[in-house]
Scaffold this active site. Structure first.
Site, mmCIF file in Angstrom:
data_model
loop_
_atom_site.group_PDB
_atom_site.id
_atom_site.type_symbol
_atom_site.label_atom_id
_atom_site.label_comp_id
_atom_site.label_asym_id
_atom_site.label_seq_id
_atom_site.Cartn_x
_atom_site.Cartn_y
_atom_site.Cartn_z
ATOM 1 C CD GLU A 119 -2.894 -1.188 -0.012
ATOM 2 O OE1 GLU A 119 -2.999 -0.346 -0.707
ATOM 3 O OE2 GLU A 119 -3.255 -2.553 -0.296
ATOM 4 C CG HIS A 122 -1.012 1.685 -4.180
ATOM 5 N ND1 HIS A 122 -0.964 1.405 -5.479
ATOM 6 C CD2 HIS A 122 -1.572 0.416 -3.726
ATOM 7 C CE1 HIS A 122 -1.436 0.341 -5.835
ATOM 8 N NE2 HIS A 122 -1.722 -0.282 -4.877
ATOM 9 C CG HIS A 128 -2.092 -2.931 -8.704
ATOM 10 N ND1 HIS A 128 -3.578 -2.777 -8.575
ATOM 11 C CD2 HIS A 128 -1.629 -2.841 -7.411
ATOM 12 C CE1 HIS A 128 -3.885 -2.895 -7.413
ATOM 13 N NE2 HIS A 128 -2.807 -2.973 -6.340
#
Lengths: 414, 81
Positions: A119, A122, A128
């Protein structure tokens, strides 16, 4: 990999843990989050500082279902585990974890460190990746959390936003020479080659022979000058040829000659473009099928039709039960596969589909006594055969012990 | 058997729809007239998802596609922004 630019415009970022999951001790959550951030700070100029009040760049929270103003909802146990927002103001950079999951610091539930590290990718601007070996691959894969989880794909991705680590003047290091009897020895690649087995490590290789009790240690470049160091996989195919792999290229070798027009890209064998390197390869000469190991996945290639078999890749852990997730190196000998992972070696029976023995990686070098094949200059330079060195050592030691016993016996008899 | 199979496929379809809504934001419309359009839209989104995961592009809910959909994962969409 994929990313959104410009990422954070500063390198000093703050984070705050808003609440804790009851599944874990608070100190374990703190540690998992800190370690997950360190994964990224180890390969970038980014520095993370924890704060306990106010607005941090990365706000971390455990939430359920519809939560606050967050546009993305959680769905109860399983399904979605967490989400995070790309760098920016407001929700930007924030990471949320689904409290309905079972969070752990080991492999029993969902490992918070691994999910958080993903996470935070991100939060820093990565999207991704479709590289199945990367941390930024969207599906949860239970990896060994004690190992560094980033793949080269992740590192390239994050460094394309923030650059690499700042350069510091470092002392020039001598390239260390691997020791074959080191209990923690790992290999880059292993292959059979006619009547011998070759173990590759860095710029060197060890050679052992089926019918001679002997080990040789030499530079890869002394055999094949055009080959690179640090090769990643190798195997002998049924046509008396060995294939050597590094990154997305491979070389073909017959005898002691690298065939012309090589290296070629691995995609010519049938790999999709997202495969960037091969960890290990082995051909089962009975079935004429070659297995390629790429991260946690295994591909199968038919040496007769020269095509990839359908239905692959499959998970290594499912196809070869007992081996674990990944493989460093493998070779085929007398009907068995010998898999190497870390400091362990697994003898695997492909017919019975089970592991028959677990050994040290250096079991092929008979290392019961102190023996350092690589340390002697004479061995290195002249390919001296260490077995004879070992034999002399044994004989002298035995003679010494025998002499002491003989003297003691005589003293006692008098 | 036929009843169970039907239920199973309906469940799979619901799961797929929820999955695609979550990660591939299809603008699925309600009503009978929109059904044909939705079907091709769903097929397109399944293909998109299959391409991302390196699966065979069938546009259909085959076993490997369903397996990926059922695997726990990150809630950030793969496509779009």
């Amino acid at each position: 990999y994929g990313y959104t630019l410009p990422g954070w415009r500063k390198h000093n970022l703050t984070y705050r843990i808003l609440n804790y999951t009851p599944d874990m001790a608070q100190s374990d959550v703190d540690e998992a989050i800190e370690n997950a951030l360190q994964v990224w700070s180890k390969v970038t100029p980014l520095i993370f500082t924890k704060i306990s009040k106010g607005i941090a760049d990365i706000m971390i929270a455990f939430r359920t279902k519809v939560h606050g103003w967050c546009p993305r909802h959680f769905d109860g146990p399983l399904g979605v585990l967490g989400h995070a927002f790309p760098p920016g103001l407001g929700l930007g950079g924030d990471a949320h974890f689904d409290e309905d999951e079972n969070w752990t610091n080991d492999a029993t539930g969902f490992n918070l460190f691994l999910v958080a590290a993903h996470e935070f990718g991100h939060s820093l601007g990565l999207t991704h990746s479709n590289d199945q070996t990367s941390l930024m691959f969207p599906n949860y894969i239970s990896l060994n959390a004690s190992k560094y989880p980033l793949s080269q794909d992740d590192i390239s991705g994050i460094q394309s936003i923030y650059g690499g680590l700042p350069k510091t003047p470092a002392k020039r290091k001598r390239p260390s020479t691997p020791r074959v009897c080191d209990p923690d020895l790992t290999f880059d690649a292993i292959t059979t080659f006619r009547r011998e087995v070759m173990f590759f490590k860095g710029r060197h290789l060890w050679r052992i022979y089926y019918d001679i009790d002997d080990v040789e240690y030499e530079l890869i470049s002394s055999l094949w000058p055009s080959l690179p160091a640090d090769i990643q996989a190798a195997y002998e195919n049924p046509k008396d040829t060995i294939l050597i792999f590094k990154d997305d290229n491979f070389w073909m070798i017959r005898g002691y000659a690298v065939l012309p027009d090589y290296p070629k890209p691995i995609y010519t064998i049938g790999f999709p473009r997202y495969v960037k390197k091969i960890d290990a390869a082995v051909c089962d000469h009975n079935t004429r099928k070659t297995y390629f190991f790429v991260g946690i996945w295994c591909w199968r290639y038919d040496e007769v039709t020269r095509t990839m078999d359908k239905g692959y890749p499959r998970r290594v852990i499912k196809y070869f039960p007992g081996l674990g997730l990944q493989v460093d190196a493998v070779f085929h000998h007398k009907g068995f596969f010998y898999f190497f992972r870390g400091a362990k070696q697994f003898e695997y029976d492909p017919k019975a589909k089970n592991t028959t023995r677990v050994m040290k990686t250096n079991s092929w070098f008979q290392c019961q006594e102190p023996l350092d094949l690589s340390s002697g200059v004479s061995i290195h330079k002249h390919n001296a055969h260490s077995r004879s060195v070992e034999m002399v050592y044994h004989k002298n030691l035995n003679m010494f012990i025998f002499s002491i016993m003989y003297v003691l016996k005589n003293i006692n008899s008098y | 058997f036929p009843t169970n199979q039907k239920m199973e496929s309906e469940e799979s379809m619901q799961l797929a729809q929820a999955y695609l809504n979550q990660f591939y934001s299809p603008d699925v419309e309600g009503g009978y007239l929109a059904q044909a359009r939705n079907r091709s839209l769903t097929e397109g989104k399944i293909r998109e998802m299959q391409a991302f995961f390196g699966l065979t592009l069938t546009g259909k809910l085959d076993a490997s596609t369903l397996e990926i959909m059922k695997t726990p994962r990150c809630g950030v969409p793969d496509v779009g922004q």
